[in-house]
Design an enzyme around this catalytic site. Structure first.
Site, PDB file in Angstrom:
ATOM      1  N   HIS A 121       0.615  -1.330   0.121  1.00 37.55           N
ATOM      2  CA  HIS A 121      -0.301  -0.133   0.211  1.00 37.55           C
ATOM      3  C   HIS A 121       0.579   1.112  -0.201  1.00 37.55           C
ATOM      4  O   HIS A 121       1.836   1.138   1.033  1.00 37.55           O
ATOM      5  CB  HIS A 121      -0.810   0.144   1.244  1.00 37.55           C
ATOM      6  CG  HIS A 121      -1.812  -1.312   0.775  1.00 37.55           C
ATOM      7  ND1 HIS A 121      -1.647  -2.419   1.608  1.00 37.55           N
ATOM      8  CD2 HIS A 121      -3.537  -0.630   0.864  1.00 37.55           C
ATOM      9  CE1 HIS A 121      -3.175  -3.201   1.199  1.00 37.55           C
ATOM     10  NE2 HIS A 121      -4.077  -2.161   1.360  1.00 37.55           N
ATOM     11  N   ASN A 152       8.700  -4.334   2.888  1.00 40.16           N
ATOM     12  CA  ASN A 152       7.390  -4.225   3.236  1.00 40.16           C
ATOM     13  C   ASN A 152       6.956  -4.163   4.958  1.00 40.16           C
ATOM     14  O   ASN A 152       6.973  -2.727   5.466  1.00 40.16           O
ATOM     15  CB  ASN A 152       6.551  -4.625   2.766  1.00 40.16           C
ATOM     16  CG  ASN A 152       5.189  -3.806   2.534  1.00 40.16           C
ATOM     17  OD1 ASN A 152       5.228  -2.676   2.762  1.00 40.16           O
ATOM     18  ND2 ASN A 152       3.817  -4.802   2.294  1.00 40.16           N
TER      19      ASN A 152
END
Length: 268
Positions: A121, A152
């Site tokens: 995201h 991430n």
């Protein structure tokens, strides 16, 4: 022998039926969600938005982005984050979906399957738990970029947590984030989704006389270094990304802000 051949045909037909059913379920039976309306929107001042690089400019209720068809992801995503938005509400993760506002159609989430990269995201889902519509909106594929899983969950997650801490302290922040995209990079999937070589994040807050900012450029790999090691000037980010940040501001104020590497007003 005939019976054996007949069984083979039956098994082959059943296999084809199963494959077709799975394909139909994957492509047409994924539940969709109601899009957020204007009444749900969170204000984002126009002067915060970067200049367009010729991509598709998309304004959702909870973030704005410029989509690059060539790279099959956003060049940047900008959003407002306030302390009051940071809740621990439980939200059921929806399926990733193509962005209905992207004219060229945003990348299919299946490009990421078995690629070795997360669907990372840009506007974090964790920043949007205060509303189901806001949370779901972060799962449009226009808001995701290929991210190494360790990156991430590691240094990039640490930076997102730090931004949330600043939002709790200062209340209202403006965040601009994205991957550093250029020619010659590797890609994933049948649509050729570019894998960024680094990711950037700019955090700004309003103060008397203008904006106070801090910017980061993080190489796309896990790192245990302090977040302070990734601070850069906005001028440097513009050179790396080709994006014109804060282009609507007064030139003098913009130059002063973009040349500086701010840090003292942003406690870690």
């Amino acid at each position: 022998m005939r019976r054996w051949n007949k069984n083979r045909i039956v098994y082959a037909v059943l296999m084809v039926v199963v494959v077709v059913l799975f394909w139909l379920a994957e492509h047409y039976l994924i539940p969709s969600w109601k899009m957020a309306g204007p009444e749900d929107s969170v204000a984002l001042p126009a002067y915060v938005l970067p200049g367009s690089s010729g991509g598709d400019m998309i304004t959702h209720a909870y973030y704005t982005l410029e989509y690059s068809e060539h790279h099959e992801q956003a060049r940047w995503v900008a959003y407002t984050l306030t302390g009051s938005q940071l809740t621990e509400d439980e939200r059921r993760r929806p399926f990733f979906q193509e962005d209905p506002l992207v004219k060229s159609i945003s990348a299919d989430w299946r490009n990421y399957k078995n690629s070795g990269y997360d669907r990372g995201h840009l506007c974090p889902a964790g920043d949007r738990k205060f509303s189901e519509a806001a949370y779901n909106e972060t799962f449009y594929t226009s808001n995701i970029s290929p991210m190494d899983p360790d990156f991430n969950a590691g240094v990039w997650n640490r930076l997102e947590i730090q931004v949330r801490n600043w939002a709790r302290k200062y209340d209202t922040l403006y965040v601009i984030t994205g991957g550093v995209l250029s020619k010659g990079l590797s890609s994933i999937g049948y649509e050729g989704v570019t894998v960024p070589r680094a990711f950037f994040k700019i955090v700004a807050r309003q103060k008397k006389g203008g904006l106070e900012t801090i910017a980061f450029l993080v190489p796309h790999r896990e790192s245990s270094e302090s977040l302070k090691a990734f601070r850069v000037s906005i001028d440097h980010l513009e050179e790396e990304t080709g994006i014109d940040f804060f282009h609507m501001m007064d030139d003098g104020a913009e130059d002063r802000m973009e040349e500086a590497i701010e840090g003292s007003a942003w406690p870690f």
